[in-house]
Design an enzyme around this catalytic site. Structure first.
Site, PDB file in Angstrom:
ATOM      1  N   ALA A 275      -3.375  -0.225  -5.472  1.00 18.36           N
ATOM      2  CA  ALA A 275      -3.539   0.607  -4.266  1.00 18.36           C
ATOM      3  C   ALA A 275      -4.755   1.542  -4.371  1.00 18.36           C
ATOM      4  CB  ALA A 275      -2.269   1.414  -4.021  1.00 18.36           C
TER       5      ALA A 275
ATOM      6  N   LYS B 196      -4.900   2.255   1.233  1.00 14.45           N
ATOM      7  CA  LYS B 196      -5.482   3.344   0.439  1.00 14.45           C
ATOM      8  C   LYS B 196      -6.967   3.047   0.214  1.00 14.45           C
ATOM      9  CE  LYS B 196      -0.913   3.836  -0.545  1.00 14.45           C
ATOM     10  NZ  LYS B 196       0.125   2.955  -0.009  1.00 14.45           N
TER      11      LYS B 196
ATOM     12  N   TYR C 169      -4.238 -19.152  14.682  1.00 13.45           N
ATOM     13  CA  TYR C 169      -3.036 -19.066  13.839  1.00 13.45           C
ATOM     14  C   TYR C 169      -3.355 -19.478  12.406  1.00 13.45           C
ATOM     15  CZ  TYR C 169       1.835 -19.258  12.448  1.00 13.45           C
ATOM     16  OH  TYR C 169       3.027 -19.025  11.813  1.00 13.45           O
TER      17      TYR C 169
ATOM     18  N   ASP D 125      -0.874  -2.832  -9.871  1.00 13.36           N
ATOM     19  CA  ASP D 125      -0.674  -2.281  -8.533  1.00 13.36           C
ATOM     20  C   ASP D 125      -1.978  -1.569  -8.207  1.00 13.36           C
ATOM     21  OD1 ASP D 125      -0.286  -0.520  -6.413  1.00 13.36           O
ATOM     22  OD2 ASP D 125       1.835  -0.241  -6.856  1.00 13.36           O
TER      23      ASP D 125
ATOM     24  N   PHE E  82       5.680   3.069  -8.373  1.00  8.81           N
ATOM     25  CA  PHE E  82       5.815   3.832  -7.130  1.00  8.81           C
ATOM     26  C   PHE E  82       7.212   3.594  -6.548  1.00  8.81           C
ATOM     27  CE2 PHE E  82       5.168   4.410  -2.496  1.00  8.81           C
ATOM     28  CZ  PHE E  82       4.944   5.764  -2.543  1.00  8.81           C
ATOM     29  N   ASP E  83       7.643   4.430  -5.601  1.00  6.80           N
ATOM     30  CA  ASP E  83       9.040   4.345  -5.131  1.00  6.80           C
ATOM     31  C   ASP E  83       9.367   3.030  -4.425  1.00  6.80           C
ATOM     32  OD1 ASP E  83       7.658   5.073  -2.853  1.00  6.80           O
ATOM     33  OD2 ASP E  83       8.904   6.782  -2.346  1.00  6.80           O
TER      34      ASP E  83
ATOM     35  N   HIS F 183      14.705   9.495   0.631  1.00  4.76           N
ATOM     36  CA  HIS F 183      13.914  10.610   1.162  1.00  4.76           C
ATOM     37  C   HIS F 183      13.368  10.350   2.564  1.00  4.76           C
ATOM     38  CE1 HIS F 183      11.219   7.855  -0.867  1.00  4.76           C
ATOM     39  NE2 HIS F 183      10.188   8.379  -0.232  1.00  4.76           N
TER      40      HIS F 183
HETATM   41  N1  F0G Z   1       2.009   1.113  -4.630  1.00  6.51           N
HETATM   42  C1  F0G Z   1       1.564   2.370  -4.640  1.00  6.51           C
HETATM   43  C2  F0G Z   1       0.965   2.929  -5.884  1.00  6.51           C
HETATM   44  C3  F0G Z   1       1.682   3.142  -3.493  1.00  6.51           C
HETATM   45  O1  F0G Z   1       1.242   4.408  -3.519  1.00  6.51           O
HETATM   46  C4  F0G Z   1       2.240   2.580  -2.330  1.00  6.51           C
HETATM   47  C5  F0G Z   1       2.377   3.346  -1.108  1.00  6.51           C
HETATM   48  C6  F0G Z   1       2.688   1.259  -2.360  1.00  6.51           C
HETATM   49  C7  F0G Z   1       2.553   0.551  -3.530  1.00  6.51           C
HETATM   50  C8  F0G Z   1       3.307   0.592  -1.161  1.00  6.51           C
HETATM   51  O2  F0G Z   1       2.354   0.268  -0.235  1.00  6.51           O
HETATM   52  O3  F0G Z   1       2.904   1.606   1.799  1.00  6.51           O
HETATM   53  O4  F0G Z   1       1.345  -0.330   1.905  1.00  6.51           O
HETATM   54  O5  F0G Z   1       3.757  -0.702   1.593  1.00  6.51           O
HETATM   55  N2  F0G Z   1       2.210   4.566  -1.064  1.00  6.51           N
HETATM   56  C9  F0G Z   1       2.213   5.397   0.110  1.00  6.51           C
HETATM   57  C10 F0G Z   1       2.066   6.818  -0.317  1.00  6.51           C
HETATM   58  C11 F0G Z   1       3.315   5.154   1.059  1.00  6.51           C
HETATM   59  O6  F0G Z   1       2.217   7.699   0.541  1.00  6.51           O
HETATM   60  O7  F0G Z   1       1.770   7.092  -1.479  1.00  6.51           O
HETATM   61  P1  F0G Z   1       2.611   0.223   1.359  1.00  6.51           P
END
Ligand code: F0G
Length: 461
Positions: A219, A260, A74, A217, A126-127, A453
């Site tokens: 990713a 990613k 843990y 960010d 990002f969304d 979406h």
């Molecule tokens: N930031 C970026 C630039 C992203 O593309 C994503 C996720 C996230 C944050 C959120 O990360 O999914 O691990 O919680 N993008 C995916 C996509 C879902 O299809 O582009 P997560």
């Protein structure tokens, strides 16, 4: 970049997963039953899945073997320290808060910094980032350069932020109204477009001048570093790792969806360069939502796969092949006269649905309509990045707000598909092109208030 025919994949395949294409009649029925929302399809009904490059990578033998030494204690598991060391080594950040995925890191970050009515400024959020900002009743502000919104314009760093607008926004509204500046690398929402080192350096100068925390960010940071190496003068002879070190040195911390560029199927983290107080604040929230500080919602085995994947994601031959494949598909689509965002981004090809289906106005959801056609044509799953994803109904006026672009993203999972799969995708577009004037568009018949979406339902017009 070397031409794609001068090298082959820098790996061989040890394990395979069968995929099958359903016939057209079955596909028509399945997509209708899914209310024309590709998220509602079962994966087994999809032939080539380009919904996302997130969590869909094939892990390496090295990562799988790391999973066998997952320490499931843990508190204080070995794998956390391996992860912390990897992040320290690659990013130069000392404080690491693991989370179950990227948006969980965003949740912690926004909870720490963002209050009602503030503006969170970025190149283009990002969304999920936008979702977390809105959940705090604050406003996402996207200040990507104008070139970044012109799909036909070839520009090496279309993810750059407009520095003048950034400074003006900070001055006009008062810096205290902007609790964070977030740079998304690469910029997913406008086509996986990179941010230059110069832009990052300049943003950090402004962030310091106005005493605003700068967060990356991360990713797709490794893909961003690859573009810097190949497009920005002075970086051709530097390693991806050196480029990453420099880029992260300009920021105060990062969030990362490790699904990613860290080549894992689940995981994320929040990391800070040197601010221990922020770290302790973050851990308070992490413990409530994710778990203790040394596991943060992940198993020890996941932490190990992530620590190893971070290194693999920066390997130069891997990145060359990865981005080479995305460019291969981009080239095929261009040959077939399919309008795509240029230059091709790092993690996928973004088709300009507004230009491909010029007879459909935004009210008829051209990008969602094209994504549906791609499934009907060949069982290929893509994702809409247009009105469904980025449009919304203004809660004050009740009016529909439309985004600047109508895109269909063909996101390519890492190390999972071959170029022959890409050939099938290009062929599907050729089939759609022949009958595209008969595509009438869609309308939304159900939508949620945030991130609509994912669950929206549509009807064909
Ligand atoms: N930031 C970026 C630039 C992203 O593309 C994503 C996720 C996230 C944050 C959120 O990360 O999914 O691990 O919680 N993008 C995916 C996509 C879902 O299809 O582009 P997560």
């Amino acid at each position: 970049m070397r031409s794609r025919d001068s090298y082959a994949e820098p790996y061989r395949i040890k394990m395979i997963e069968p995929i099958r294409q359903k016939d057209r009649q079955a596909r028509e029925k399945l997509i209708k039953e899914a209310y024309y929302n590709l998220f509602n399809l079962k994966a087994e009904d999809v032939y080539i899945d380009l919904l996302t490059d997130s969590g869909t990578s094939a892990m390496s033998a090295n990562q799988w073997s790391g999973m066998m030494i997952g320490d499931e204690s843990y508190a204080g598991c070995d794998n956390f320290y391996n992860l912390r060391d990897a992040i320290n080594d690659i990013f130069g950040y000392s404080y690491v808060v693991p989370t179950h995925q990227g948006r969980a890191a965003e949740n912690i970050l926004m909870s720490m910094f963002v209050d009602e009515k503030q503006d969170v400024i970025g190149n283009m959020h990002f969304d999920t980032t936008e979702g977390h900002i809105r959940l705090r009743k604050a406003n996402p502000v996207n200040l990507v350069i104008n070139e970044g919104l012109d799909p036909e314009l070839d520009h090496p760093f279309k993810g750059n932020i407009n520095l003048e607008s950034l400074e003006k926004t900070l001055q006009d509204n008062g810096p205290e109204r902007a609790p964070l500046i977030i740079m998304t690398v690469t910029c997913n929402s406008n086509g996986g477009q990179p941010v230059s080192m110069e832009n990052m350096r300049e943003v950090s100068v402004l962030a310091k001048k106005y005493k605003r925390p700068l967060i990356i960010d991360a990713a797709r940071y490794a893909e961003n570093c690859y573009f810097i190496k190949h497009r920005e003068s002075g970086y051709a002879d530097k390693s991806i790792r050196d480029i990453a070190r420099e880029m992260f040195s300009y920021a105060d911390g990062c969030t990362m969806s490790s699904k990613k560029d860290a080549l894992v199927n689940i995981g994320g983290f929040l990391a800070f360069k040197d601010n221990e107080d922020w770290y302790e604040d973050a851990v308070q929230i992490q413990i409530c939502y994710e778990g203790f500080r040394t596991y943060g919602g992940l198993a020890g085995r996941d932490l190990e796969a992530l620590a190893r994947g971070l290194y693999e994601g920066t390997e130069e031959d891997y990145l060359e092949d990865r981005i080479g494949q995305v460019y291969y598909l981009g080239g095929k689509l261009t040959e077939a006269d399919v309008p795509i965002i240029k230059p091709v981004g790092g993690h996928g090809v973004f088709v300009d649905a507004a230009r491909f289906l010029p007879h459909l106005p935004q009210t008829k959801l051209p990008a969602q309509a094209l994504a549906v056609e791609l499934y009907r044509e060949a069982g290929i799953r893509s994702i809409e990045l247009g009105t469904s994803t980025f449009g919304y109904t203004n809660p004050e006026t009740g009016e529909e707000v439309y985004p600047p672009q109508e895109l269909v993203r063909l996101a390519i999972p890492r190390r999972a598909y071959t170029d022959r799969h890409m050939d099938m995708v290009a062929k599907a577009f050729e089939g759609i092109a022949e009958r595209k004037s008969n595509i009438n568009g869609l309308k939304i018949i159900y939508q949620a208030k945030i991130l609509r979406h994912f669950t929206a339902r549509y009807e064909m017009l």
